[in-house]
Design an enzyme around this catalytic site. Structure first.
Site, PDB file in Angstrom:
ATOM      1  N   ASP A   1       0.833  -1.205   0.000  1.00  0.00           N
ATOM      2  CA  ASP A   1       0.000   0.000   0.000  1.00  0.00           C
ATOM      3  C   ASP A   1       0.864   1.249   0.000  1.00  0.00           C
ATOM      4  O   ASP A   1       0.445   2.307   0.484  1.00  0.00           O
ATOM      5  CB  ASP A   1      -0.915  -0.019   1.234  1.00  0.00           C
ATOM      6  CG  ASP A   1      -2.022   1.012   1.144  1.00  0.00           C
ATOM      7  OD1 ASP A   1      -2.568   1.416   2.205  1.00  0.00           O
ATOM      8  OD2 ASP A   1      -2.333   1.465   0.015  1.00  0.00           O
TER       9      ASP A   1
ATOM     10  N   GLU B   1     -11.094   4.520  -1.415  1.00  0.00           N
ATOM     11  CA  GLU B   1     -11.602   4.817  -0.066  1.00  0.00           C
ATOM     12  C   GLU B   1     -12.438   6.101  -0.032  1.00  0.00           C
ATOM     13  O   GLU B   1     -12.076   7.116  -0.622  1.00  0.00           O
ATOM     14  CB  GLU B   1     -10.435   4.945   0.941  1.00  0.00           C
ATOM     15  CG  GLU B   1      -9.280   5.815   0.522  1.00  0.00           C
ATOM     16  CD  GLU B   1      -8.200   5.042  -0.208  1.00  0.00           C
ATOM     17  OE1 GLU B   1      -8.491   3.947  -0.745  1.00  0.00           O
ATOM     18  OE2 GLU B   1      -7.069   5.505  -0.274  1.00  0.00           O
TER      19      GLU B   1
HETATM   20  O1  LIG Z   1      -0.866   7.656  -4.347  1.00  0.00           O
HETATM   21  C1  LIG Z   1      -1.888   8.050  -3.798  1.00  0.00           C
HETATM   22  C2  LIG Z   1      -2.302   9.442  -3.948  1.00  0.00           C
HETATM   23  C3  LIG Z   1      -2.046  10.068  -5.145  1.00  0.00           C
HETATM   24  C4  LIG Z   1      -2.434  11.390  -5.302  1.00  0.00           C
HETATM   25  C5  LIG Z   1      -3.064  12.070  -4.274  1.00  0.00           C
HETATM   26  C6  LIG Z   1      -3.315  11.431  -3.077  1.00  0.00           C
HETATM   27  C7  LIG Z   1      -2.923  10.108  -2.900  1.00  0.00           C
HETATM   28  C8  LIG Z   1      -2.738   7.084  -3.018  1.00  0.00           C
HETATM   29  C9  LIG Z   1      -4.117   7.107  -3.198  1.00  0.00           C
HETATM   30  C10 LIG Z   1      -4.916   6.163  -2.554  1.00  0.00           C
HETATM   31  C11 LIG Z   1      -4.333   5.186  -1.762  1.00  0.00           C
HETATM   32  O2  LIG Z   1      -5.088   4.223  -1.127  1.00  0.00           O
HETATM   33  C12 LIG Z   1      -2.951   5.152  -1.570  1.00  0.00           C
HETATM   34  O3  LIG Z   1      -2.434   4.138  -0.812  1.00  0.00           O
HETATM   35  C13 LIG Z   1      -2.138   6.136  -2.172  1.00  0.00           C
HETATM   36  N1  LIG Z   1      -0.709   6.181  -1.878  1.00  0.00           N
HETATM   37  O4  LIG Z   1      -0.114   7.267  -1.934  1.00  0.00           O
HETATM   38  O5  LIG Z   1      -0.136   5.153  -1.518  1.00  0.00           O
HETATM   39 MG   LIG Z   2      -3.919   2.600  -0.571  1.00  0.00          MG
END
Ligand SMILES: O=C(c1ccccc1)c1ccc(O)c(O)c1[N+](=O)[O-]
Ligand SMILES: [Mg+2]
Length: 214
Positions: free
Chosen positions: A141, A199
């Site tokens: 993640d 989410e």
């Molecule tokens: O990469 C993003 C992201 C990209 C752009 C803006 C905000 C978040 C993200 C989005 C949803 C996720 O569940 C998650 O794990 C991530 N992450 O950063 O690992």
């Molecule tokens: Mg994630």
């Protein structure tokens, strides 16, 4: 002065969640991130899928890549059998500092080891550092472009055994196309997609569960 989103999430947990109650910490963060400000926790919908896999696998040794505020570390730890360990890895020291406090507030610190730094540096050291043979379950993640290189590194470092399971968040949004192509195309993995949503939104996303065949 400007607080950070993780600091605001921690403040919400300290003011609304019951100390020592992992479920109330999870629910408090979900409530806040659904109604006040979005944050990149795996969330309630995909979290339920993750829960079912953790309960099915009952991992003795589990790795999480990408702790953020500790939401999924708390969620996972609350389901782990006795003398099982979750090692969770976070690159960003600001996130790690918040996650330590969220994990402590939830009362699961004796099941969770939080390590800070780049996954590429840590993965080759893990067997020795933690006296591990392999991981039963890995939750990916962290940065989506690290899923594939880190999976290959875990294979090379002998951290996966026949039957080890990889669970990857965000394989659709933001997406991890090279990782998906690899686990779905490789004869060394048996892969399955669990359709869900990003989410706290209606945007499609999902979790990919991949069994390493050795
Ligand atoms: O990469 C993003 C992201 C990209 C752009 C803006 C905000 C978040 C993200 C989005 C949803 C996720 O569940 C998650 O794990 C991530 N992450 O950063 O690992
Ligand atoms: Mg994630």
């Amino acid at each position: 002065y400007g607080s950070t989103r993780p600091e605001r999430i921690l403040a919400e947990v300290k003011s609304k969640a019951t100390r020592g109650d992992a479920r109330s910490v999870v629910d408090t963060i979900d409530q806040y991130c659904r109604h006040q400000e979005w944050a990149m926790n795996v969330g309630d919908e995909k979290g339920t899928i993750l829960d079912s896999i953790v309960c099915e696998v009952k991992p003795r040794a589990m790795l999480e890549l990408g702790t953020y505020c500790g939401y999924s570390a708390v969620r996972i730890a609350s389901l782990l059998p006795p003398n099982s360990r979750l090692i969770t890895m976070e690159f960003n020291p600001v996130f790690a500092a918040i996650a330590r406090q969220v994990i402590a507030w939830a009362g699961v610190e004796d099941k969770v080891v939080l390590i800070e730094g780049p996954s590429g540096d840590w993965i080759p050291k893990m067997k020795k550092e933690f006296g591990l043979t392999s991981f039963d379950l890995v939750f990916l993640d962290h940065w989506k472009d690290c899923y594939l290189p880190d999976t290959k590194l875990m294979e090379e470092c002998g951290l996966l055994r026949t039957g080890s399971i990889l669970v990857a968040d965000n394989v659709i949004c933001p997406g991890a196309p090279d990782y998906l192509e690899y686990v779905r195309g490789s004869p060394r993995y048996e892969s399955k997609y669990f359709r869900s949503h990003l989410e706290y939104t209606r945007v499609e996303d999902g979790i990919e569960k991949s069994v390493f065949l050795g």
